[in-house]
Design an enzyme around this catalytic site. Sequence first.
Site, PDB file in Angstrom:
ATOM      1  N   HIS A   1      40.786  48.396  37.544  1.00 20.91           N
ATOM      2  CA  HIS A   1      41.184  47.018  37.140  1.00 20.91           C
ATOM      3  C   HIS A   1      39.919  46.226  36.829  1.00 20.91           C
ATOM      4  CE1 HIS A   1      44.006  43.411  37.574  1.00 20.91           C
ATOM      5  NE2 HIS A   1      42.849  42.927  37.144  1.00 20.91           N
TER       6      HIS A   1
ATOM      7  N   HIS B   1      37.913  43.277  34.012  1.00 17.18           N
ATOM      8  CA  HIS B   1      37.851  42.362  32.862  1.00 17.18           C
ATOM      9  C   HIS B   1      36.456  42.443  32.263  1.00 17.18           C
ATOM     10  CE1 HIS B   1      41.605  40.264  34.075  1.00 17.18           C
ATOM     11  NE2 HIS B   1      41.214  40.637  35.276  1.00 17.18           N
TER      12      HIS B   1
ATOM     13  N   ASN C   1      43.807  40.454  28.915  1.00 16.81           N
ATOM     14  CA  ASN C   1      44.037  38.992  28.834  1.00 16.81           C
ATOM     15  C   ASN C   1      42.926  38.277  28.062  1.00 16.81           C
ATOM     16  OD1 ASN C   1      42.248  39.472  31.020  1.00 16.81           O
ATOM     17  ND2 ASN C   1      42.865  37.601  32.079  1.00 16.81           N
TER      18      ASN C   1
ATOM     19  N   LYS D   1      50.324  45.636  31.112  1.00 13.11           N
ATOM     20  CA  LYS D   1      50.045  44.689  32.193  1.00 13.11           C
ATOM     21  C   LYS D   1      51.058  43.555  32.155  1.00 13.11           C
ATOM     22  CE  LYS D   1      47.810  42.451  35.453  1.00 13.11           C
ATOM     23  NZ  LYS D   1      46.439  42.026  35.617  1.00 13.11           N
TER      24      LYS D   1
ATOM     25  N   HIS E   1      50.536  41.741  37.928  1.00  9.95           N
ATOM     26  CA  HIS E   1      49.925  40.625  38.648  1.00  9.95           C
ATOM     27  C   HIS E   1      51.049  40.063  39.506  1.00  9.95           C
ATOM     28  CE1 HIS E   1      47.042  37.174  39.121  1.00  9.95           C
ATOM     29  NE2 HIS E   1      48.155  36.715  39.660  1.00  9.95           N
TER      30      HIS E   1
ATOM     31  N   HIS F   1      45.503  44.189  42.624  1.00 10.48           N
ATOM     32  CA  HIS F   1      44.720  43.297  43.497  1.00 10.48           C
ATOM     33  C   HIS F   1      45.557  42.659  44.607  1.00 10.48           C
ATOM     34  CE1 HIS F   1      46.367  40.445  40.637  1.00 10.48           C
ATOM     35  NE2 HIS F   1      45.472  40.683  39.721  1.00 10.48           N
TER      36      HIS F   1
ATOM     37  N   ASP G   1      38.829  44.092  39.840  1.00 12.01           N
ATOM     38  CA  ASP G   1      39.219  42.809  39.236  1.00 12.01           C
ATOM     39  C   ASP G   1      37.987  41.950  38.957  1.00 12.01           C
ATOM     40  OD1 ASP G   1      40.943  40.983  38.065  1.00 12.01           O
ATOM     41  OD2 ASP G   1      41.463  40.015  39.953  1.00 12.01           O
TER      42      ASP G   1
END
Length: 352
Positions: free
Chosen positions: A17, A19, A45, A104, A141, A179, A256
Amino acid sequence: MPTTTTQIQLLQPDDWHLHIRDGEVMKDVLADTARQFARAIIMPNLKPPVTTVSLASAYRARIEANLKSLGISDFTPLMTLYLTDNTSADEVRKAKAEGIAAFKLYPAGATTNSDAGVSDIKRCHSALEAMQAVGMPLLVHGEVTSSEIDIFDREAVFIDQVLEPLRQNFPELKIVFEHITTKQAAHYVRDAQTGGKNILAATITPQHLLMNRNAIFAGGIRPHNYCLPVLKREEHRLALIDVATSGNSRFFLGTDSAPHAKGAKEAACGCAGCYSAFNALGLYAEAFESVGKLDKLEGFASLFGPDFYSLPRNTKTVTLVKQAQNIPAELPLGDATIVPLRAGETIAWTLA
Ligand code: DOR
Ligand code: ZN
Protein backbone atom coordinates in the site's frame (compact mmCIF):
# COMPACT_ATOMS: atom_id res chain seq x y z
CA MET A 1 22.91 -14.81 29.04
CA PRO A 2 20.22 -13.54 26.63
CA THR A 3 21.71 -12.56 23.30
CA THR A 4 20.65 -9.45 21.44
CA THR A 5 19.97 -9.69 17.75
CA THR A 6 22.13 -7.26 15.84
CA GLN A 7 21.37 -8.28 12.28
CA ILE A 8 18.51 -9.98 10.44
CA GLN A 9 18.21 -11.23 6.90
CA LEU A 10 14.88 -11.36 5.09
CA LEU A 11 13.65 -12.18 1.63
CA GLN A 12 13.23 -8.79 0.03
CA PRO A 13 9.93 -7.25 1.11
CA ASP A 14 7.21 -5.51 -0.90
CA ASP A 15 5.00 -2.59 0.07
CA TRP A 16 1.35 -3.56 -0.42
CA HIS A 17 0.00 0.00 0.00
CA LEU A 18 1.88 3.03 -1.26
CA HIS A 19 1.26 6.56 -2.55
CA ILE A 20 3.86 7.91 -4.95
CA ARG A 21 1.79 10.77 -6.47
CA ASP A 22 2.71 12.11 -9.89
CA GLY A 23 4.79 14.76 -11.66
CA GLU A 24 7.92 16.27 -10.12
CA VAL A 25 7.58 14.76 -6.64
CA MET A 26 7.26 11.16 -7.81
CA LYS A 27 10.95 10.66 -8.41
CA ASP A 28 11.92 11.67 -4.90
CA VAL A 29 9.52 9.28 -3.22
CA LEU A 30 10.08 6.38 -5.64
CA ALA A 31 13.78 6.35 -4.88
CA ASP A 32 13.12 5.91 -1.13
CA THR A 33 10.74 3.01 -1.68
CA ALA A 34 12.85 1.22 -4.30
CA ARG A 35 15.84 1.15 -1.92
CA GLN A 36 13.92 -1.27 0.30
CA PHE A 37 11.08 -2.89 -1.61
CA ALA A 38 10.96 -4.98 -4.80
CA ARG A 39 7.32 -4.17 -5.62
CA ALA A 40 4.61 -1.86 -4.38
CA ILE A 41 0.87 -1.55 -4.80
CA ILE A 42 0.47 1.94 -6.20
CA MET A 43 -2.58 3.82 -4.93
CA PRO A 44 -4.78 5.44 -7.57
CA ASN A 45 -5.93 8.59 -5.71
CA LEU A 46 -4.37 11.09 -8.09
CA LYS A 47 -6.11 14.25 -9.24
CA PRO A 48 -8.00 13.17 -11.33
CA PRO A 49 -8.10 9.59 -10.00
CA VAL A 50 -6.88 6.57 -11.96
CA THR A 51 -10.28 5.11 -12.83
CA THR A 52 -9.61 3.26 -16.10
CA VAL A 53 -7.13 0.80 -17.53
CA SER A 54 -5.91 3.38 -20.00
CA LEU A 55 -5.23 5.94 -17.24
CA ALA A 56 -3.38 3.25 -15.26
CA SER A 57 -1.27 2.31 -18.29
CA ALA A 58 -0.30 5.94 -18.78
CA TYR A 59 0.51 6.27 -15.05
CA ARG A 60 2.61 3.09 -15.17
CA ALA A 61 4.52 4.50 -18.14
CA ARG A 62 5.28 7.71 -16.18
CA ILE A 63 6.48 5.61 -13.22
CA GLU A 64 8.68 3.52 -15.49
CA ALA A 65 10.16 6.62 -17.10
CA ASN A 66 11.06 7.96 -13.65
CA LEU A 67 12.56 4.63 -12.59
CA LYS A 68 14.64 4.63 -15.73
CA SER A 69 15.93 8.12 -15.16
CA LEU A 70 16.81 7.14 -11.58
CA GLY A 71 18.73 4.12 -12.91
CA ILE A 72 16.43 1.71 -11.01
CA SER A 73 15.76 -1.55 -12.83
CA ASP A 74 14.74 -3.84 -9.97
CA PHE A 75 11.45 -2.31 -8.80
CA THR A 76 7.99 -3.19 -10.12
CA PRO A 77 4.93 -0.98 -9.63
CA LEU A 78 1.69 -2.94 -9.23
CA MET A 79 -1.12 -0.80 -10.56
CA THR A 80 -4.59 -0.31 -9.07
CA LEU A 81 -7.80 1.30 -10.29
CA TYR A 82 -9.99 3.63 -8.31
CA LEU A 83 -13.51 2.24 -7.96
CA THR A 84 -16.35 4.67 -8.67
CA ASP A 85 -20.14 4.44 -8.77
CA ASN A 86 -19.76 4.06 -12.54
CA THR A 87 -17.05 1.39 -12.83
CA SER A 88 -18.39 -1.21 -15.26
CA ALA A 89 -18.00 -4.98 -15.17
CA ASP A 90 -16.28 -4.66 -18.55
CA GLU A 91 -13.62 -2.36 -17.11
CA VAL A 92 -12.99 -4.94 -14.37
CA ARG A 93 -12.51 -7.73 -16.91
CA LYS A 94 -10.27 -5.50 -19.01
CA ALA A 95 -8.24 -4.64 -15.91
CA LYS A 96 -7.76 -8.32 -15.15
CA ALA A 97 -6.60 -8.97 -18.70
CA GLU A 98 -4.16 -6.05 -18.56
CA GLY A 99 -2.51 -7.14 -15.31
CA ILE A 100 -4.01 -4.52 -12.98
CA ALA A 101 -3.39 -5.85 -9.46
CA ALA A 102 -6.49 -4.60 -7.64
CA PHE A 103 -9.29 -2.04 -7.33
CA LYS A 104 -9.39 0.45 -4.48
CA LEU A 105 -12.59 1.40 -2.71
CA TYR A 106 -12.55 4.89 -1.22
CA PRO A 107 -15.84 5.84 0.38
CA ALA A 108 -16.48 9.32 -1.11
CA GLY A 109 -14.90 11.98 1.08
CA ALA A 110 -13.06 9.54 3.39
CA THR A 111 -9.57 10.89 2.76
CA THR A 112 -7.12 12.70 0.41
CA ASN A 113 -8.51 12.93 -3.17
CA SER A 114 -11.49 10.68 -2.50
CA ASP A 115 -14.27 13.00 -3.70
CA ALA A 116 -14.84 10.82 -6.76
CA GLY A 117 -15.07 7.71 -4.58
CA VAL A 118 -18.02 5.43 -4.04
CA SER A 119 -21.14 7.19 -2.73
CA ASP A 120 -23.00 3.95 -2.02
CA ILE A 121 -21.51 0.50 -2.43
CA LYS A 122 -24.84 -0.79 -3.75
CA ARG A 123 -24.08 1.13 -6.95
CA CYS A 124 -21.00 -1.05 -7.51
CA HIS A 125 -22.86 -4.36 -7.61
CA SER A 126 -21.96 -5.37 -11.16
CA ALA A 127 -18.31 -4.30 -10.83
CA LEU A 128 -17.99 -6.25 -7.56
CA GLU A 129 -19.61 -9.29 -9.12
CA ALA A 130 -17.07 -9.15 -11.95
CA MET A 131 -14.19 -8.75 -9.46
CA GLN A 132 -15.37 -11.78 -7.56
CA ALA A 133 -15.71 -13.78 -10.79
CA VAL A 134 -12.22 -12.97 -12.13
CA GLY A 135 -10.38 -13.01 -8.78
CA MET A 136 -9.61 -9.29 -8.73
CA PRO A 137 -8.84 -8.10 -5.18
CA LEU A 138 -10.75 -5.17 -3.68
CA LEU A 139 -8.68 -2.96 -1.38
CA VAL A 140 -10.83 -1.02 1.04
CA HIS A 141 -10.31 2.22 2.88
CA GLY A 142 -12.42 1.07 5.80
CA GLU A 143 -14.03 4.15 7.28
CA VAL A 144 -17.58 5.46 7.09
CA THR A 145 -17.72 9.11 6.17
CA SER A 146 -20.77 10.37 8.03
CA SER A 147 -19.91 13.50 10.00
CA GLU A 148 -22.21 12.31 12.80
CA ILE A 149 -19.92 9.36 13.49
CA ASP A 150 -17.00 10.18 15.76
CA ILE A 151 -13.77 10.07 13.76
CA PHE A 152 -12.26 7.55 16.18
CA ASP A 153 -15.21 5.17 15.61
CA ARG A 154 -15.41 5.31 11.83
CA GLU A 155 -13.42 2.15 11.18
CA ALA A 156 -15.36 0.02 13.65
CA VAL A 157 -18.68 1.29 12.26
CA PHE A 158 -17.49 0.54 8.71
CA ILE A 159 -17.08 -3.13 9.63
CA ASP A 160 -20.72 -3.45 10.66
CA GLN A 161 -22.28 -1.16 8.08
CA VAL A 162 -20.21 -1.94 4.98
CA LEU A 163 -17.60 -4.69 5.25
CA GLU A 164 -19.65 -7.48 6.80
CA PRO A 165 -22.61 -6.96 4.40
CA LEU A 166 -20.11 -6.80 1.49
CA ARG A 167 -18.60 -10.13 2.49
CA GLN A 168 -22.06 -11.67 2.90
CA ASN A 169 -23.05 -10.52 -0.61
CA PHE A 170 -19.74 -11.48 -2.24
CA PRO A 171 -18.42 -14.43 -0.22
CA GLU A 172 -15.66 -15.26 -2.72
CA LEU A 173 -14.42 -11.69 -3.27
CA LYS A 174 -10.77 -11.16 -2.32
CA ILE A 175 -10.64 -8.24 0.10
CA VAL A 176 -7.78 -6.37 1.77
CA PHE A 177 -8.87 -4.22 4.70
CA GLU A 178 -6.21 -1.53 4.24
CA HIS A 179 -4.24 0.23 6.98
CA ILE A 180 -6.24 -1.16 9.89
CA THR A 181 -6.08 0.85 13.09
CA THR A 182 -8.40 -0.75 15.65
CA LYS A 183 -8.81 -3.82 17.81
CA GLN A 184 -12.16 -4.37 16.09
CA ALA A 185 -10.57 -4.53 12.63
CA ALA A 186 -7.67 -6.71 13.79
CA HIS A 187 -10.02 -9.19 15.42
CA TYR A 188 -12.54 -9.10 12.57
CA VAL A 189 -9.87 -10.11 10.06
CA ARG A 190 -8.28 -12.62 12.43
CA ASP A 191 -11.55 -14.37 13.25
CA ALA A 192 -13.47 -14.21 9.94
CA GLN A 193 -14.56 -17.52 8.45
CA THR A 194 -13.39 -17.88 4.86
CA GLY A 195 -13.79 -21.62 4.35
CA GLY A 196 -10.03 -22.04 4.33
CA LYS A 197 -9.59 -19.69 1.37
CA ASN A 198 -6.94 -16.97 1.28
CA ILE A 199 -9.44 -14.21 0.46
CA LEU A 200 -9.34 -11.83 3.41
CA ALA A 201 -6.31 -9.88 4.62
CA ALA A 202 -5.29 -6.59 6.18
CA THR A 203 -2.32 -4.28 5.80
CA ILE A 204 -0.80 -2.42 8.75
CA THR A 205 1.32 0.75 8.64
CA PRO A 206 4.44 1.39 10.71
CA GLN A 207 2.88 4.42 12.40
CA HIS A 208 -0.10 2.42 13.68
CA LEU A 209 2.26 -0.22 15.12
CA LEU A 210 4.51 2.34 16.80
CA MET A 211 2.29 5.21 17.96
CA ASN A 212 -1.03 5.83 19.61
CA ARG A 213 -3.16 8.97 19.38
CA ASN A 214 -1.16 10.77 22.06
CA ALA A 215 1.53 11.19 19.39
CA ILE A 216 -0.68 13.67 17.54
CA PHE A 217 -0.83 15.93 20.58
CA ALA A 218 2.54 15.46 22.29
CA GLY A 219 3.30 18.89 23.79
CA GLY A 220 1.37 20.60 20.97
CA ILE A 221 -0.19 19.60 17.68
CA ARG A 222 2.00 17.29 15.59
CA PRO A 223 0.71 17.44 12.02
CA HIS A 224 3.27 14.95 10.72
CA ASN A 225 1.72 12.23 12.88
CA TYR A 226 -1.74 12.87 11.42
CA CYS A 227 -2.99 10.34 8.90
CA LEU A 228 -6.27 8.64 8.06
CA PRO A 229 -7.50 6.48 9.57
CA VAL A 230 -6.27 8.52 12.51
CA LEU A 231 -4.07 6.94 15.21
CA LYS A 232 -6.15 5.33 17.96
CA ARG A 233 -5.80 4.54 21.68
CA GLU A 234 -2.99 2.35 23.05
CA GLU A 235 -5.27 -0.70 23.41
CA HIS A 236 -5.76 -0.64 19.64
CA ARG A 237 -2.04 -0.30 18.93
CA LEU A 238 -1.43 -3.32 21.14
CA ALA A 239 -4.05 -5.35 19.24
CA LEU A 240 -2.35 -4.43 15.94
CA ILE A 241 1.07 -5.42 17.28
CA ASP A 242 -0.42 -8.66 18.47
CA VAL A 243 -1.85 -9.72 15.09
CA ALA A 244 1.05 -8.35 13.00
CA THR A 245 3.64 -10.30 14.98
CA SER A 246 1.56 -13.46 15.40
CA GLY A 247 2.67 -15.14 12.16
CA ASN A 248 -0.93 -15.05 10.88
CA SER A 249 -0.72 -14.78 7.10
CA ARG A 250 -3.80 -12.54 6.90
CA PHE A 251 -1.70 -9.59 8.08
CA PHE A 252 1.02 -8.06 5.96
CA LEU A 253 3.05 -4.93 5.29
CA GLY A 254 1.53 -1.84 3.68
CA THR A 255 3.17 1.42 4.66
CA ASP A 256 0.50 3.82 3.34
CA SER A 257 3.44 6.19 2.98
CA ALA A 258 1.58 9.29 1.78
CA PRO A 259 3.76 12.26 0.84
CA HIS A 260 2.52 15.81 1.36
CA ALA A 261 4.82 18.82 1.19
CA LYS A 262 5.79 20.36 4.53
CA GLY A 263 3.61 23.41 3.94
CA ALA A 264 0.54 21.33 3.20
CA LYS A 265 0.94 19.48 6.51
CA GLU A 266 1.87 22.47 8.68
CA ALA A 267 -1.25 24.43 7.80
CA ALA A 268 -4.54 25.59 9.29
CA CYS A 269 -6.16 22.57 7.63
CA GLY A 270 -3.26 20.17 7.26
CA CYS A 271 -3.34 17.16 4.94
CA ALA A 272 -3.58 13.58 6.22
CA GLY A 273 -0.63 11.29 5.57
CA CYS A 274 2.65 10.16 7.12
CA TYR A 275 5.76 9.84 4.99
CA SER A 276 7.37 6.60 6.14
CA ALA A 277 9.07 5.50 2.92
CA PHE A 278 12.50 6.84 3.90
CA ASN A 279 13.22 3.91 6.26
CA ALA A 280 9.93 2.04 6.61
CA LEU A 281 11.61 -1.33 7.09
CA GLY A 282 13.61 0.00 10.02
CA LEU A 283 10.38 1.23 11.62
CA TYR A 284 8.71 -2.17 11.21
CA ALA A 285 11.79 -3.88 12.67
CA GLU A 286 11.53 -1.63 15.74
CA ALA A 287 7.88 -2.57 16.17
CA PHE A 288 8.56 -6.32 15.93
CA GLU A 289 11.60 -6.08 18.17
CA SER A 290 9.57 -4.24 20.83
CA VAL A 291 7.72 -7.50 21.52
CA GLY A 292 10.61 -9.88 20.86
CA LYS A 293 9.14 -11.07 17.56
CA LEU A 294 11.79 -10.18 14.97
CA ASP A 295 11.53 -13.79 13.79
CA LYS A 296 8.00 -13.01 12.55
CA LEU A 297 9.01 -10.00 10.45
CA GLU A 298 9.85 -11.92 7.29
CA GLY A 299 6.40 -13.49 6.97
CA PHE A 300 4.69 -10.12 7.47
CA ALA A 301 7.04 -8.17 5.21
CA SER A 302 7.99 -10.63 2.49
CA LEU A 303 5.85 -13.77 2.33
CA PHE A 304 2.17 -13.22 3.11
CA GLY A 305 1.62 -10.34 0.66
CA PRO A 306 2.76 -12.15 -2.50
CA ASP A 307 0.92 -15.27 -1.37
CA PHE A 308 -2.33 -13.30 -1.04
CA TYR A 309 -1.90 -11.66 -4.45
CA SER A 310 -0.85 -14.99 -6.04
CA LEU A 311 2.49 -13.53 -7.07
CA PRO A 312 5.88 -15.20 -6.72
CA ARG A 313 7.87 -14.44 -3.59
CA ASN A 314 11.00 -12.39 -4.16
CA THR A 315 14.27 -14.26 -4.37
CA LYS A 316 16.88 -11.69 -3.33
CA THR A 317 17.46 -11.02 0.35
CA VAL A 318 18.02 -7.84 2.34
CA THR A 319 19.84 -7.39 5.63
CA LEU A 320 18.79 -5.10 8.45
CA VAL A 321 21.38 -4.14 11.02
CA LYS A 322 20.78 -2.80 14.49
CA GLN A 323 22.43 0.51 13.88
CA ALA A 324 20.68 3.80 14.60
CA GLN A 325 19.99 5.81 11.47
CA ASN A 326 19.59 9.58 11.77
CA ILE A 327 16.45 10.71 9.99
CA PRO A 328 16.83 14.14 8.36
CA ALA A 329 14.57 16.97 9.50
CA GLU A 330 13.42 17.42 5.90
CA LEU A 331 13.91 15.74 2.55
CA PRO A 332 13.58 17.18 -0.96
CA LEU A 333 10.14 16.82 -2.58
CA GLY A 334 10.10 18.38 -6.02
CA ASP A 335 10.52 22.14 -5.46
CA ALA A 336 9.40 21.77 -1.84
CA THR A 337 10.43 19.63 1.11
CA ILE A 338 8.81 16.87 3.11
CA VAL A 339 9.10 15.99 6.78
CA PRO A 340 9.51 12.22 7.14
CA LEU A 341 8.25 10.13 10.02
CA ARG A 342 10.79 10.39 12.90
CA ALA A 343 12.31 13.55 11.40
CA GLY A 344 15.29 14.78 13.39
CA GLU A 345 15.37 11.58 15.45
CA THR A 346 16.74 8.11 14.89
CA ILE A 347 15.43 4.74 13.77
CA ALA A 348 17.05 1.77 15.47
CA TRP A 349 17.39 -0.48 12.40
CA THR A 350 19.01 0.33 9.08
CA LEU A 351 19.16 -1.47 5.76
CA ALA A 352 22.70 -2.78 5.21
O1 DOR B 1 -3.46 9.61 5.64
C1 DOR B 1 -3.78 9.27 4.53
N1 DOR B 1 -3.22 9.83 3.44
N2 DOR B 1 -4.72 8.35 4.40
C2 DOR B 1 -5.23 8.03 3.21
O2 DOR B 1 -6.11 7.20 3.15
C3 DOR B 1 -4.78 8.72 1.98
C4 DOR B 1 -3.44 9.27 2.15
C5 DOR B 1 -3.05 10.26 1.06
O3 DOR B 1 -3.25 9.95 -0.11
O4 DOR B 1 -2.52 11.32 1.39
ZN1 ZN C 1 -3.36 5.06 1.45
